[in-house]
Design a protein around this motif. Structure first.
Motif, PDB file in Angstrom:
ATOM      1  N   ALA A 168       0.836  -1.200   0.000  1.00 36.22           N
ATOM      2  CA  ALA A 168       0.000   0.000   0.000  1.00 36.22           C
ATOM      3  C   ALA A 168       0.874   1.254   0.000  1.00 36.22           C
ATOM      4  CB  ALA A 168      -0.925  -0.011   1.212  1.00 36.22           C
ATOM      5  N   LEU A 169       1.968   1.214   0.747  1.00 34.73           N
ATOM      6  CA  LEU A 169       2.907   2.338   0.766  1.00 34.73           C
ATOM      7  C   LEU A 169       3.566   2.529  -0.602  1.00 34.73           C
ATOM      8  CD1 LEU A 169       4.526   4.519   2.271  1.00 34.73           C
ATOM      9  CD2 LEU A 169       6.144   2.726   2.952  1.00 34.73           C
ATOM     10  N   VAL A 170       3.980   1.423  -1.223  1.00 32.23           N
ATOM     11  CA  VAL A 170       4.611   1.496  -2.542  1.00 32.23           C
ATOM     12  C   VAL A 170       3.636   2.066  -3.574  1.00 32.23           C
ATOM     13  CG1 VAL A 170       5.577   0.131  -4.444  1.00 32.23           C
ATOM     14  CG2 VAL A 170       6.235  -0.370  -2.079  1.00 32.23           C
ATOM     15  N   ILE A 171       2.383   1.597  -3.528  1.00 27.74           N
ATOM     16  CA  ILE A 171       1.366   2.083  -4.464  1.00 27.74           C
ATOM     17  C   ILE A 171       1.125   3.576  -4.261  1.00 27.74           C
ATOM     18  CG2 ILE A 171      -1.108   1.940  -5.018  1.00 27.74           C
ATOM     19  CD1 ILE A 171      -0.885  -1.076  -4.441  1.00 27.74           C
ATOM     20  N   THR A 172       1.150   4.016  -3.018  1.00 27.06           N
ATOM     21  CA  THR A 172       0.977   5.442  -2.731  1.00 27.06           C
ATOM     22  C   THR A 172       2.135   6.266  -3.290  1.00 27.06           C
ATOM     23  OG1 THR A 172      -0.255   4.936  -0.700  1.00 27.06           O
ATOM     24  CG2 THR A 172       0.693   7.140  -0.891  1.00 27.06           C
ATOM     25  N   LEU A 206       4.105   5.479  -5.730  1.00 24.70           N
ATOM     26  CA  LEU A 206       4.102   5.424  -7.195  1.00 24.70           C
ATOM     27  C   LEU A 206       2.835   6.018  -7.805  1.00 24.70           C
ATOM     28  CD1 LEU A 206       5.554   1.816  -7.809  1.00 24.70           C
ATOM     29  CD2 LEU A 206       6.759   4.007  -7.910  1.00 24.70           C
ATOM     30  N   LYS A 207       1.913   6.430  -6.948  1.00 23.32           N
ATOM     31  CA  LYS A 207       0.642   7.017  -7.386  1.00 23.32           C
ATOM     32  C   LYS A 207      -0.117   6.057  -8.320  1.00 23.32           C
ATOM     33  CE  LYS A 207       2.464  11.724  -6.988  1.00 23.32           C
ATOM     34  NZ  LYS A 207       2.712  13.019  -7.676  1.00 23.32           N
ATOM     35  N   ARG A 208      -0.267   4.814  -7.834  1.00 20.41           N
ATOM     36  CA  ARG A 208      -0.902   3.779  -8.643  1.00 20.41           C
ATOM     37  C   ARG A 208      -2.284   3.397  -8.132  1.00 20.41           C
ATOM     38  NH1 ARG A 208       2.859   0.391 -11.177  1.00 20.41           N
ATOM     39  NH2 ARG A 208       1.063  -0.892 -11.739  1.00 20.41           N
ATOM     40  N   TRP A 209      -2.898   4.219  -7.293  1.00 18.66           N
ATOM     41  CA  TRP A 209      -4.206   3.868  -6.746  1.00 18.66           C
ATOM     42  C   TRP A 209      -5.286   3.868  -7.827  1.00 18.66           C
ATOM     43  CZ3 TRP A 209      -4.800   1.274  -2.542  1.00 18.66           C
ATOM     44  CH2 TRP A 209      -3.891   1.424  -1.500  1.00 18.66           C
ATOM     45  N   ARG A 250      -9.514   0.569 -10.535  1.00 16.81           N
ATOM     46  CA  ARG A 250     -10.096  -0.075 -11.711  1.00 16.81           C
ATOM     47  C   ARG A 250     -10.340  -1.558 -11.511  1.00 16.81           C
ATOM     48  NH1 ARG A 250      -6.671   3.724 -14.338  1.00 16.81           N
ATOM     49  NH2 ARG A 250      -4.964   2.223 -14.459  1.00 16.81           N
ATOM     50  N   LEU A 251      -9.740  -2.138 -10.474  1.00 13.73           N
ATOM     51  CA  LEU A 251      -9.979  -3.551 -10.200  1.00 13.73           C
ATOM     52  C   LEU A 251     -11.442  -3.818  -9.876  1.00 13.73           C
ATOM     53  CD1 LEU A 251      -6.861  -4.474  -8.008  1.00 13.73           C
ATOM     54  CD2 LEU A 251      -7.165  -4.773 -10.459  1.00 13.73           C
ATOM     55  N   ARG A 252     -12.135  -2.788  -9.360  1.00 14.13           N
ATOM     56  CA  ARG A 252     -13.555  -2.963  -9.022  1.00 14.13           C
ATOM     57  C   ARG A 252     -14.410  -3.113 -10.270  1.00 14.13           C
ATOM     58  NH1 ARG A 252     -14.549   2.132  -5.191  1.00 14.13           N
ATOM     59  NH2 ARG A 252     -13.483   3.092  -6.977  1.00 14.13           N
ATOM     60  N   LEU A 267       2.166  -5.593  -9.438  1.00 11.58           N
ATOM     61  CA  LEU A 267       2.004  -4.853  -8.197  1.00 11.58           C
ATOM     62  C   LEU A 267       0.555  -4.853  -7.730  1.00 11.58           C
ATOM     63  CD1 LEU A 267       3.182  -3.054  -5.985  1.00 11.58           C
ATOM     64  CD2 LEU A 267       2.872  -1.094  -7.519  1.00 11.58           C
ATOM     65  N   SER A 268      -0.367  -4.546  -8.631  1.00  6.83           N
ATOM     66  CA  SER A 268      -1.791  -4.519  -8.275  1.00  6.83           C
ATOM     67  C   SER A 268      -2.282  -5.892  -7.881  1.00  6.83           C
ATOM     68  CB  SER A 268      -2.623  -3.975  -9.437  1.00  6.83           C
ATOM     69  OG  SER A 268      -2.208  -2.677  -9.803  1.00  6.83           O
ATOM     70  N   GLY A 269      -1.838  -6.907  -8.628  1.00  9.64           N
ATOM     71  CA  GLY A 269      -2.271  -8.268  -8.337  1.00  9.64           C
ATOM     72  C   GLY A 269      -1.805  -8.742  -6.980  1.00  9.64           C
ATOM     73  N   LEU A 270      -0.541  -8.486  -6.650  1.00  6.13           N
ATOM     74  CA  LEU A 270      -0.018  -8.917  -5.354  1.00  6.13           C
ATOM     75  C   LEU A 270      -0.710  -8.186  -4.213  1.00  6.13           C
ATOM     76  CD1 LEU A 270       1.989 -10.634  -3.781  1.00  6.13           C
ATOM     77  CD2 LEU A 270       3.652  -8.775  -4.000  1.00  6.13           C
ATOM     78  N   PHE A 271      -0.966  -6.884  -4.400  1.00  5.84           N
ATOM     79  CA  PHE A 271      -1.670  -6.140  -3.357  1.00  5.84           C
ATOM     80  C   PHE A 271      -3.074  -6.687  -3.151  1.00  5.84           C
ATOM     81  CE2 PHE A 271      -4.561  -2.599  -2.218  1.00  5.84           C
ATOM     82  CZ  PHE A 271      -4.068  -2.343  -0.946  1.00  5.84           C
ATOM     83  N   LEU A 272      -3.760  -7.004  -4.252  1.00  5.73           N
ATOM     84  CA  LEU A 272      -5.106  -7.566  -4.141  1.00  5.73           C
ATOM     85  C   LEU A 272      -5.076  -8.913  -3.432  1.00  5.73           C
ATOM     86  CD1 LEU A 272      -8.134  -7.521  -4.799  1.00  5.73           C
ATOM     87  CD2 LEU A 272      -7.581  -8.508  -7.036  1.00  5.73           C
ATOM     88  N   GLU A 273      -4.074  -9.735  -3.744  1.00  4.52           N
ATOM     89  CA  GLU A 273      -3.969 -11.058  -3.112  1.00  4.52           C
ATOM     90  C   GLU A 273      -3.732 -10.936  -1.611  1.00  4.52           C
ATOM     91  OE1 GLU A 273      -2.140 -12.924  -7.229  1.00  4.52           O
ATOM     92  OE2 GLU A 273      -0.854 -12.652  -5.458  1.00  4.52           O
TER      93      GLU A 273
END
Length: 300
Positions: free
Chosen positions: A55-59, A61-64, A69-71, A180-186
């Motif tokens: 979550a910190l990495v995504i923040t 990298l501004k990848r939220w 979009r996963l929703r 990155l998104s996939g691992l965070f979701l998992e």
């Protein structure tokens, strides 16, 4: 990558791959540092701190936006949950293997994973394989059968690690999420289960963590960071290297585990196990040669 020559990009890719596989290969040394902490508790903390770190990495990298979009892909949530459970199972089995001094079995499982991937491709995706790849699979089956005959038991830990990671890879390829998104979701999907695994109520999580010895607390937090870092390095390598190069470098991981089991942990290896490893290594050599030369033939 823009601004980089192909040679520079490949060199960087090799560096990222060596970093990822090197970290994975030396994980037994890290998980052996835990004293008096159960495998399930380590797994729970690994999930929790991985999720927070990602979550910190995504923040940063501004990848939220990608996460939001996963929703819009509800049909992929069920396969994503299956992926989460499989990777969680794989992590737990690996920690258990180190805790019970079975790193040799773990290394065998990861040596077997590419062959399991081929078998799953044939059985599930109805892919066609070459004669050499078929021989490689037959050697792997012979290796397991020989160990069953000589030792009277299946290497269930090796098979479980290979099957869980191989099936995870099969399902993961069918998802449209980036690494990155996939691992965070998992890890996010595993978070409720991780909290249930802890021998304390979620509301007491922080107080109990603070009360733990600083050494143990640091290791538990680091387990999450060290889970995410090699995956991020692997993503960087995958963007810069061909699959054949990436697959060849992958053997660094189980090779390091094998050497650590023998030279650091002094795990015993009986002739039946050594024969199993030898047959698997021959199978991997055949498989790797087939994978390297097959693209060249197909382009003629």
């Amino acid at each position: 990558m823009k601004g980089l020559s192909p040679a520079t990009g490949s060199l960087q890719g090799v560096g990222f791959a060596l970093l990822a596989y090197g970290m994975w290969g030396t994980f037994p040394l890290f998980f052996a540092l835990f004293d008096g902490v159960s495998a399930l508790e380590i797994l729970a903390h690994r999930v929790i701190w991985s999720c927070l770190f990602l979550a910190l990495v995504i923040t940063l990298l501004k990848r939220w936006g990608a996460i939001a979009r996963l929703r819009q892909a509800p049909r992929q949530w069920l396969p994503a949950m299956a992926c989460a459970l499989l990777i969680g199972l794989n992590w737990g089995l690996y920690i258990y293997s180190v805790e019970t001094h079975r790193v040799l079995q773990a290394s065998l499982g990861y040596f077997m994973t590419p062959l399991v991937n081929v078998m799953l491709g044939v059985l599930v995706l109805k892919e066609r394989i070459t004669l050499v790849q078929g021989v490689a699979i037959a050697l792997a089956v012979a290796a397991i059968s020989l160990q069953l005959f000589q030792l009277g038991s299946l290497p269930w830990l090796s098979l479980s690690l290979a099957a869980s990671f191989g099936t995870y890879g099969l399902l993961r390829k069918q998802l449209a999420f980036d690494g990155l998104s996939g691992l965070f979701l998992e890890t996010l999907l595993l978070l409720p289960l991780a909290l249930l695994l802890l021998p304390l109520q979620p509301s007491h999580f922080i107080p109990e963590l603070i009360a733990a010895p600083p050494y143990t607390t640091a290791l538990l937090v680091a387990s999450g960071v060290l889970t995410a870092l090699p995956l991020l390095a692997f993503a960087g390598a995958a963007r810069r290297l061909t699959l054949s190069t990436l697959g060849f470098l992958m053997y660094l991981n189980p090779t390091l585990q094998f050497l650590i089991a023998l030279w650091v942990f002094h795990e015993p290896i009986v002739p039946a196990q050594l024969t199993t490893f030898a047959l698997i290594w021959i199978a991997l050599l055949l498989y790797s040669c087939s994978s390297l030369f097959q693209p060249r033939r197909s382009t003629r």
